[in-house]
Design an enzyme around this catalytic site. Structure first.
Site, mmCIF file in Angstrom:
data_model
loop_
_atom_site.group_PDB
_atom_site.id
_atom_site.type_symbol
_atom_site.label_atom_id
_atom_site.label_comp_id
_atom_site.label_asym_id
_atom_site.label_seq_id
_atom_site.Cartn_x
_atom_site.Cartn_y
_atom_site.Cartn_z
ATOM 1 N N GLY A 1 -17.799 -8.171 9.873
ATOM 2 C CA GLY A 1 -19.139 -6.763 10.585
ATOM 3 C C GLY A 1 -18.127 -6.548 11.292
ATOM 4 O O GLY A 1 -18.355 -6.221 12.470
ATOM 5 N N SER A 2 -17.565 -7.882 12.068
ATOM 6 C CA SER A 2 -16.991 -7.600 13.402
ATOM 7 C C SER A 2 -15.276 -6.890 13.627
ATOM 8 O O SER A 2 -14.519 -7.232 14.490
ATOM 9 C CB SER A 2 -16.859 -8.926 14.329
ATOM 10 O OG SER A 2 -18.242 -9.506 13.929
ATOM 11 N N LYS B 1 -20.359 -12.616 16.424
ATOM 12 C CA LYS B 1 -21.943 -12.710 16.809
ATOM 13 C C LYS B 1 -22.209 -13.444 17.179
ATOM 14 O O LYS B 1 -22.955 -13.668 17.684
ATOM 15 C CB LYS B 1 -22.608 -11.709 15.275
ATOM 16 C CG LYS B 1 -24.062 -11.561 15.592
ATOM 17 C CD LYS B 1 -24.636 -10.846 14.126
ATOM 18 C CE LYS B 1 -26.042 -11.973 14.502
ATOM 19 N NZ LYS B 1 -26.673 -11.136 13.379
ATOM 20 N N THR B 2 -22.081 -14.579 16.103
ATOM 21 C CA THR B 2 -22.508 -16.107 16.373
ATOM 22 C C THR B 2 -20.858 -17.551 17.164
ATOM 23 O O THR B 2 -21.523 -17.504 17.651
ATOM 24 C CB THR B 2 -22.262 -16.879 15.191
ATOM 25 O OG1 THR B 2 -20.591 -16.135 14.445
ATOM 26 C CG2 THR B 2 -23.196 -16.348 14.152
ATOM 27 N N THR C 1 -19.250 -18.242 16.849
ATOM 28 C CA THR C 1 -18.496 -20.109 15.995
ATOM 29 C C THR C 1 -17.639 -19.352 14.817
ATOM 30 O O THR C 1 -17.564 -20.391 13.593
ATOM 31 C CB THR C 1 -20.289 -20.880 15.314
ATOM 32 O OG1 THR C 1 -20.187 -19.543 14.338
ATOM 33 C CG2 THR C 1 -20.473 -21.243 16.262
ATOM 34 N N GLU D 1 -12.685 -18.898 11.433
ATOM 35 C CA GLU D 1 -10.912 -17.627 11.773
ATOM 36 C C GLU D 1 -10.504 -17.006 12.977
ATOM 37 O O GLU D 1 -10.032 -17.120 13.415
ATOM 38 C CB GLU D 1 -11.260 -16.541 10.951
ATOM 39 C CG GLU D 1 -11.096 -16.752 8.997
ATOM 40 C CD GLU D 1 -12.929 -17.053 8.283
ATOM 41 O OE1 GLU D 1 -13.308 -17.368 8.889
ATOM 42 O OE2 GLU D 1 -13.231 -16.733 7.123
ATOM 43 N N GLY E 1 -24.648 -8.790 11.118
ATOM 44 C CA GLY E 1 -22.853 -8.291 11.322
ATOM 45 C C GLY E 1 -22.811 -7.253 10.999
ATOM 46 O O GLY E 1 -21.919 -6.441 11.314
ATOM 47 N N ARG E 2 -23.421 -6.446 9.424
ATOM 48 C CA ARG E 2 -22.140 -5.556 8.734
ATOM 49 C C ARG E 2 -22.539 -4.094 9.247
ATOM 50 O O ARG E 2 -22.740 -3.289 8.671
ATOM 51 C CB ARG E 2 -22.265 -5.667 7.433
ATOM 52 C CG ARG E 2 -24.001 -6.263 6.691
ATOM 53 C CD ARG E 2 -23.947 -7.012 5.364
ATOM 54 N NE ARG E 2 -25.324 -7.375 5.343
ATOM 55 C CZ ARG E 2 -25.711 -8.830 5.189
ATOM 56 N NH1 ARG E 2 -24.893 -9.719 5.274
ATOM 57 N NH2 ARG E 2 -26.732 -9.393 4.702
ATOM 58 N N GLU F 1 -22.630 -7.534 0.312
ATOM 59 C CA GLU F 1 -22.920 -8.659 1.161
ATOM 60 C C GLU F 1 -24.722 -8.758 1.061
ATOM 61 O O GLU F 1 -25.582 -9.561 1.018
ATOM 62 C CB GLU F 1 -22.012 -9.037 2.403
ATOM 63 C CG GLU F 1 -22.403 -10.638 3.173
ATOM 64 C CD GLU F 1 -21.532 -10.736 4.174
ATOM 65 O OE1 GLU F 1 -20.951 -10.413 3.811
ATOM 66 O OE2 GLU F 1 -22.348 -10.586 5.603
ATOM 67 N N HIS G 1 -3.925 8.893 -9.406
ATOM 68 C CA HIS G 1 -2.695 8.451 -10.587
ATOM 69 C C HIS G 1 -2.138 6.680 -10.261
ATOM 70 O O HIS G 1 -2.156 5.919 -10.655
ATOM 71 C CB HIS G 1 -1.479 8.851 -9.063
ATOM 72 C CG HIS G 1 -0.804 9.745 -9.671
ATOM 73 N ND1 HIS G 1 -0.174 10.725 -10.011
ATOM 74 C CD2 HIS G 1 -1.625 10.913 -8.009
ATOM 75 C CE1 HIS G 1 -0.675 12.076 -9.952
ATOM 76 N NE2 HIS G 1 -1.333 12.232 -9.028
ATOM 77 N N LYS H 1 -17.512 -21.788 2.566
ATOM 78 C CA LYS H 1 -16.794 -22.563 4.169
ATOM 79 C C LYS H 1 -16.839 -23.781 4.570
ATOM 80 O O LYS H 1 -16.495 -24.961 4.714
ATOM 81 C CB LYS H 1 -18.357 -21.498 4.867
ATOM 82 C CG LYS H 1 -17.336 -19.907 4.930
ATOM 83 C CD LYS H 1 -18.479 -19.936 6.411
ATOM 84 C CE LYS H 1 -18.664 -18.379 6.532
ATOM 85 N NZ LYS H 1 -19.530 -18.356 8.079
HETATM 86 O O1 LIG Z 1 -19.663 -11.913 13.849
HETATM 87 P P1 LIG Z 1 -19.741 -13.711 13.083
HETATM 88 O O2 LIG Z 1 -20.774 -14.146 13.359
HETATM 89 O O3 LIG Z 1 -18.333 -14.011 13.810
HETATM 90 O O4 LIG Z 1 -19.167 -12.715 11.243
HETATM 91 C C1 LIG Z 1 -18.542 -13.166 10.986
HETATM 92 C C2 LIG Z 1 -18.921 -12.182 9.610
HETATM 93 O O5 LIG Z 1 -18.872 -13.442 8.542
HETATM 94 C C3 LIG Z 1 -20.491 -12.875 8.047
HETATM 95 O O6 LIG Z 1 -21.628 -14.307 8.149
HETATM 96 C C4 LIG Z 1 -20.337 -13.725 6.415
HETATM 97 O O7 LIG Z 1 -19.075 -13.207 5.508
HETATM 98 C C5 LIG Z 1 -20.795 -11.742 7.891
HETATM 99 O O8 LIG Z 1 -22.024 -11.742 7.503
HETATM 100 C C6 LIG Z 1 -20.243 -11.967 9.510
HETATM 101 O O9 LIG Z 1 -20.005 -9.922 9.470
#
Ligand SMILES: O=P(O)(O)OC[C@H]1O[C@](O)(CO)[C@@H](O)[C@@H]1O
Length: 556
Positions: free
Chosen positions: A162-163, A214-215, A217, A220, A275-276, A361, A392, A517
């Site tokens: 979502g970010s 959002k978190t 943490t 990635e 997030g989404r 999700e 196509h 994860k």
């Molecule tokens: O914004 P964050 O906390 O980095 O999370 C990214 C994404 O990871 C998730 O928690 C799991 O895929 C999503 O819901 C979220 O959009």
């Protein structure tokens, strides 16, 4: 407002099953249209913004429904207390029960303060928008300069899920509104290639990194952000320059501070923003930078106007409710295994990818909010590509395959790029595909097209039959403007909400993404240690794969 039900226990569920068995499965769209010349007027709705140019026509007449089916679908919605659950969500009740949170993305775009949603932080929405406006204006005007005094030429949004998907999809869909001399890059994947490719196009002196999480943490994002900082410091040298080049979008001020981001460079949002559903929040900073704050505000206002429609329109005219319940009709009574979103607009090429996360999700759940395992199908498998490329590629299966795939066709009346005959040709396909899917081609018609010699060739005749009765919705937007796009996104968000209410699943948590994860974190030390004989304690397949990887990797 909590509800205790299993959807199958609602009285209308068994009635729908009966309706499916007695007439739904045999429903004939040719006959239905012949019998009722006003079917289109009856089964279509217009949505028009009052203060924006948002404008949508939603035609749902090519569905396998009649008045009785539709009424029963809406009865199902009432029995599931969709209206009460919606109102509770709007009011700020903690409808995300597993996480004890409100679900208030509607408050992010409630600029006229109509809904008066209650949750900690709602009164901070506007000041935060001011912050977004000030920063995006400064980057766009050139008054925010890099450490060496140069104007910013690139932004790199580092975030995932979502970010990433929302801002990426919206900035692509609204590309005609983008500032021409500013490049926006979106880096999400932990695959180093993603960051490396983006950085190749950037200059540290003229790049702003937006760390969106959002978190704060997410593995990635934090790994990519650290690598971006290393890359930046290689040229900039001095850590004090970071403040001009790194900003954070997060609910987690503590972690963002620990990363080294200045308080002034933090754009916050709140735990009631999923997030989404976060593109409307600070997560949309890159959108505001790319298309300008005024256009970002139009996006919010268009979505708000659809929020008002969802809140106030009677269920019979409520577009998200209609699309959601019709989706349930196929998902649960016709065993449809998937559902396709097919935008006939090249700029909307990430639209289905965005709603893959939002829908799958949200609704990929197997237990009700009370912890009962469901005895029915939940989330639709959502996929899609822009027309006419899709035609196509995979439309053969939609037209003549053995699976029922309900589709939403989406197109703008006005193109952003008038070019000769292109748009009429595109739209002729947009009109033709649902027509072909609905009405098909009979054996008689197929035979009539063949040469006298081939008319006795049964294989040819059978192969040329289109069974028809393949359901679609057609959505015509006046033009993909910021407000119309906002309304369209909100429409599908609320479709998800309604389906969640009826299936009684929590559409706002995502425990399903956790296990993989956790296991990856356990595996990583073995990869770092690099001993093929010590893959860790796993099944023989996982161990075998890890050992094979460690034995064969080169250039590590
Ligand atoms: O914004 P964050 O906390 O980095 O999370 C990214 C994404 O990871 C998730 O928690 C799991 O895929 C999503 O819901 C979220 O959009």
């Amino acid at each position: 407002m909590t509800s205790n039900h299993l959807a199958t226990e609602l009285p209308s569920w068994s009635k729908l099953q009966q309706l499916h068995d007695t007439k739904g499965a045999k429903y004939d769209l040719r006959q239905a249209f012949k019998a009722d010349p006003k079917r289109f007027e009856k089964y279509s709705e217009q949505f028009k913004g009052t203060k924006t140019d948002a404008s949508l026509l939603v035609d749902y007449s090519k569905n396998l429904i009649d008045d009785e089916v539709l009424k029963t679908l809406l009865d199902l919605a009432r029995e599931a207390k969709v209206e009460e659950q919606r109102d509770a969500m709007y009011a700020g009740v903690k409808v995300n029960s597993s996480e004890g949170r409100s679900v208030l993305h509607i408050a992010l775009r409630d600029l006229p303060e109509k809904f008066k949603s209650k949750a900690e932080g709602v009164d901070e929405v506007k000041p935060e928008l001011e912050h977004i406006k000030a920063f995006s204006d400064a980057v766009r005007s050139g008054s925010h300069k890099g450490y060496s005094g140069k104007q910013i030429k690139s932004i790199v949004n580092i975030g995932i899920g979502g970010s990433n998907l929302g801002p990426l999809m919206v900035t692509q869909a609204l590309k005609p509104y983008a500032k021409k001399d500013l490049e926006a890059h979106y880096v999400s994947n932990i695959d180093g290639t993603h960051l490396a490719e983006a950085l190749r196009a950037c200059d540290p002196e003229t790049t702003v990194f937006i760390i969106a999480s959002k978190t704060f943490t997410t593995q990635e994002t934090i790994t990519n952000a650290n690598s971006a900082r290393d890359w930046f410091l290689k040229t900039a040298k001095d850590e004090s320059h970071i403040s001009k080049h790194f900003v954070a979008l997060s609910t987690n001020v503590k972690e963002a501070t620990a990363f080294g981001i200045d308080k002034a460079n933090m754009f916050k949002f709140w735990d009631w923003v999923g997030g989404r559903y976060s593109l409307w929040s600070a997560i949309g900073l890159s959108i505001a930078i790319v298309i300008g704050y005024e256009n970002f505000e139009q996006l919010l206002l268009g979505a708000h106007e659809l929020d008002v429609h969802f809140k106030e329109a009677p269920l019979e005219k409520n577009i998200p409710v209609l699309l959601a319940t019709i989706g349930i009709w196929y998902n649960n009574f016709f065993d449809a295994q998937s559902y396709a979103q097919l935008p006939y607009d090249q700029y909307m090429h990430r639209f289905a990818a965005y709603f893959q996360q939002a829908s799958m999700e949200s609704l990929g759940k197997g237990v009700t909010k009370n912890g009962k395992r469901v005895d029915y199908q939940t989330g639709e498998v959502l996929w899609g590509e822009p027309g006419t490329d899709g035609q196509h590629a995979f439309y053969q299966l939609i037209h003549q395959g053995t699976k029922l795939i309900p589709c939403d066709f989406i197109a703008p009346i006005e193109t952003q790029n008038p070019l000769g005959k292109h748009h009429d040709i595109l739209l002729s396909n947009f009109f033709a595909q649902p027509e072909a899917l609905a009405f098909g081609k009979t054996a008689e018609e197929a035979k009539g097209e063949l040469s006298a010699q081939d008319q006795s060739n049964d294989f040819l005749i059978q192969s040329k039959i289109f069974t028809g009765n393949r359901p679609t919705n057609s959505i015509l937007a006046q033009k993909i403007t910021p407000a119309t796009l906002g309304a369209l996104i909100a429409l599908y968000e609320h479709k998800i909400a309604v389906q969640g209410f009826i299936w009684n699943v929590n559409a706002y948590d995502q425990f399903g993404v956790e296990l993989g994860k956790v296991l990856a974190k356990k595996i990583l030390p073995a990869l770092e240690a690099g001993d093929p004989n010590k893959p860790g304690d796993h099944d023989s397949s996982t161990s075998g794969l890890i050992s094979y990887y460690l034995k064969n990797r080169k250039g590590h």
